[in-house]
Design a protein around this motif. Structure first.
Motif, PDB file in Angstrom:
ATOM      1  N   PRO A  80       0.821  -1.215   0.000  1.00 53.93           N
ATOM      2  CA  PRO A  80       0.000   0.000   0.000  1.00 53.93           C
ATOM      3  C   PRO A  80       0.862   1.275   0.000  1.00 53.93           C
ATOM      4  N   ARG A  81       0.371   2.306  -0.665  1.00 54.11           N
ATOM      5  CA  ARG A  81       1.098   3.573  -0.778  1.00 54.11           C
ATOM      6  C   ARG A  81       1.446   4.132   0.599  1.00 54.11           C
ATOM      7  N   ARG A  82       0.504   4.095   1.514  1.00 60.56           N
ATOM      8  CA  ARG A  82       0.753   4.630   2.861  1.00 60.56           C
ATOM      9  C   ARG A  82       1.913   3.890   3.530  1.00 60.56           C
ATOM     10  N   ALA A  83       1.975   2.583   3.370  1.00 63.55           N
ATOM     11  CA  ALA A  83       3.053   1.799   3.973  1.00 63.55           C
ATOM     12  C   ALA A  83       4.398   2.157   3.340  1.00 63.55           C
ATOM     13  N   LYS A  84       4.405   2.394   2.028  1.00 61.57           N
ATOM     14  CA  LYS A  84       5.647   2.791   1.352  1.00 61.57           C
ATOM     15  C   LYS A  84       6.169   4.102   1.923  1.00 61.57           C
ATOM     16  N   TRP A  85       5.294   5.101   2.006  1.00 62.66           N
ATOM     17  CA  TRP A  85       5.716   6.411   2.490  1.00 62.66           C
ATOM     18  C   TRP A  85       6.131   6.362   3.953  1.00 62.66           C
ATOM     19  N   LEU A  86       5.413   5.609   4.743  1.00 59.77           N
ATOM     20  CA  LEU A  86       5.770   5.483   6.149  1.00 59.77           C
ATOM     21  C   LEU A  86       7.146   4.832   6.293  1.00 59.77           C
ATOM     22  N   ALA A  87       7.397   3.779   5.549  1.00 60.38           N
ATOM     23  CA  ALA A  87       8.683   3.085   5.618  1.00 60.38           C
ATOM     24  C   ALA A  87       9.825   4.002   5.194  1.00 60.38           C
ATOM     25  N   VAL A  88       9.646   4.718   4.104  1.00 54.33           N
ATOM     26  CA  VAL A  88      10.713   5.597   3.617  1.00 54.33           C
ATOM     27  C   VAL A  88      10.938   6.762   4.585  1.00 54.33           C
ATOM     28  N   THR A  89       9.885   7.285   5.157  1.00 50.60           N
ATOM     29  CA  THR A  89      10.026   8.365   6.138  1.00 50.60           C
ATOM     30  C   THR A  89      10.799   7.892   7.364  1.00 50.60           C
ATOM     31  N   LEU A  90      10.469   6.709   7.850  1.00 54.94           N
ATOM     32  CA  LEU A  90      11.175   6.171   9.014  1.00 54.94           C
ATOM     33  C   LEU A  90      12.627   5.822   8.684  1.00 54.94           C
ATOM     34  N   MET A  91      12.874   5.343   7.464  1.00 46.76           N
ATOM     35  CA  MET A  91      14.262   5.078   7.064  1.00 46.76           C
ATOM     36  C   MET A  91      15.062   6.372   7.011  1.00 46.76           C
ATOM     37  N   ALA A  92      14.469   7.434   6.470  1.00 44.18           N
ATOM     38  CA  ALA A  92      15.160   8.722   6.400  1.00 44.18           C
ATOM     39  C   ALA A  92      15.441   9.260   7.802  1.00 44.18           C
ATOM     40  N   ALA A  93      14.470   9.149   8.698  1.00 42.05           N
ATOM     41  CA  ALA A  93      14.672   9.609  10.074  1.00 42.05           C
ATOM     42  C   ALA A  93      15.786   8.813  10.750  1.00 42.05           C
ATOM     43  N   SER A  94      15.825   7.522  10.502  1.00 42.86           N
ATOM     44  CA  SER A  94      16.879   6.684  11.074  1.00 42.86           C
ATOM     45  C   SER A  94      18.245   7.092  10.547  1.00 42.86           C
ATOM     46  N   VAL A 120      13.906   2.388  -3.308  1.00 44.31           N
ATOM     47  CA  VAL A 120      13.637   2.115  -4.724  1.00 44.31           C
ATOM     48  C   VAL A 120      12.822   0.834  -4.859  1.00 44.31           C
ATOM     49  N   PHE A 121      13.208  -0.202  -4.120  1.00 47.68           N
ATOM     50  CA  PHE A 121      12.461  -1.455  -4.159  1.00 47.68           C
ATOM     51  C   PHE A 121      11.003  -1.222  -3.772  1.00 47.68           C
ATOM     52  N   LEU A 122      10.790  -0.504  -2.663  1.00 46.68           N
ATOM     53  CA  LEU A 122       9.423  -0.264  -2.194  1.00 46.68           C
ATOM     54  C   LEU A 122       8.581   0.460  -3.240  1.00 46.68           C
ATOM     55  N   PHE A 123       9.153   1.511  -3.820  1.00 45.95           N
ATOM     56  CA  PHE A 123       8.357   2.318  -4.751  1.00 45.95           C
ATOM     57  C   PHE A 123       8.212   1.692  -6.132  1.00 45.95           C
ATOM     58  N   THR A 124       8.949   0.608  -6.398  1.00 48.18           N
ATOM     59  CA  THR A 124       8.732  -0.107  -7.661  1.00 48.18           C
ATOM     60  C   THR A 124       7.746  -1.260  -7.513  1.00 48.18           C
ATOM     61  N   ARG A 125       7.280  -1.522  -6.300  1.00 46.10           N
ATOM     62  CA  ARG A 125       6.246  -2.543  -6.092  1.00 46.10           C
ATOM     63  C   ARG A 125       4.894  -1.946  -6.462  1.00 46.10           C
ATOM     64  N   PRO A 126       4.009  -2.772  -7.000  1.00 50.33           N
ATOM     65  CA  PRO A 126       2.663  -2.263  -7.311  1.00 50.33           C
ATOM     66  C   PRO A 126       1.888  -1.961  -6.035  1.00 50.33           C
ATOM     67  N   GLU A 127       0.811  -1.204  -6.196  1.00 48.29           N
ATOM     68  CA  GLU A 127      -0.078  -0.903  -5.078  1.00 48.29           C
ATOM     69  C   GLU A 127      -1.336  -1.741  -5.229  1.00 48.29           C
ATOM     70  N   PRO A 128      -1.902  -2.199  -4.105  1.00 49.35           N
ATOM     71  CA  PRO A 128      -3.114  -3.027  -4.203  1.00 49.35           C
ATOM     72  C   PRO A 128      -4.261  -2.239  -4.835  1.00 49.35           C
ATOM     73  N   ALA A 129      -5.089  -2.948  -5.551  1.00 47.11           N
ATOM     74  CA  ALA A 129      -6.276  -2.322  -6.139  1.00 47.11           C
ATOM     75  C   ALA A 129      -7.217  -1.918  -5.011  1.00 47.11           C
ATOM     76  N   PRO A 130      -7.924  -0.796  -5.193  1.00 43.88           N
ATOM     77  CA  PRO A 130      -8.880  -0.395  -4.145  1.00 43.88           C
ATOM     78  C   PRO A 130     -10.014  -1.413  -4.054  1.00 43.88           C
ATOM     79  N   PRO A 131     -10.635  -1.521  -2.877  1.00 42.25           N
ATOM     80  CA  PRO A 131     -11.780  -2.433  -2.742  1.00 42.25           C
ATOM     81  C   PRO A 131     -12.886  -2.040  -3.728  1.00 42.25           C
ATOM     82  N   GLU A 132     -13.727  -2.983  -4.051  1.00 43.22           N
ATOM     83  CA  GLU A 132     -14.807  -2.760  -5.019  1.00 43.22           C
ATOM     84  C   GLU A 132     -15.663  -1.563  -4.670  1.00 43.22           C
TER      85      GLU A 132
END
Length: 137
Positions: A80-94, A120-132
């Motif tokens: 999920p996009r939110r998880a990508k941004w959260l992970a990258v933000t925490l990596m940058a803070a670290s 780069v790996f995180l942001f090249t992964r696809p994002e899940p389709a939204p629920p119906e």
């Protein structure tokens, strides 16, 4: 995953179930304990459960909170996009904390390169389709 993917050895099945249970417990602790990640433990738990217990795997994938992310990753390699941004933000803070913590610039550069590769790996992964229900609006 079907019954065919379950390991044949009774001892190995028991060890994998124990690993799944341990990782589920560590993931649960990681929800409330800062610094202990939840997601890697749940991914290992889902893998071990898939190899040892189809029923446990189904329960993990049906979990209301963690199930959708596990299904997205296992079935589509999606994050999920939110998880990508959260992970990258925490990596940058670290990395910033590391910058001010140690004087070995080579170590800081190496860690920075590894974190950049992970981003780069995180942001090249696809994002899940939204629920119906969301895709119809």
């Amino acid at each position: 995953m079907d019954e065919q993917s379950v390991v044949n050895s009774r001892v190995l099945r028991w060890l994998l179930r124990a690993l799944a249970g341990l990782c589920i417990g560590l993931g649960a602790i990681g929800i409330v304990l800062p610094g202990l990640p939840t997601t890697p433990f749940l991914l290992v738990a889902a893998w071990a459960a898939g190899k040892s217990s189809p029923a446990l795997r189904r329960r993990l994938r049906a979990h209301p909170h963690f199930g959708p992310a596990l299904v997205a990753w296992q079935d589509h390699g999606a994050i999920p996009r939110r998880a990508k941004w959260l992970a990258v933000t925490l990596m940058a803070a670290s990395w910033i904390l590391l910058w001010f913590s140690i004087e070995h610039r080579g170590v800081i550069g190496l860690v920075g390169a590894m974190l950049a590769a992970m981003a780069v790996f995180l942001f090249t992964r696809p994002e899940p389709a939204p629920p119906e229900s969301e895709s119809r609006n």
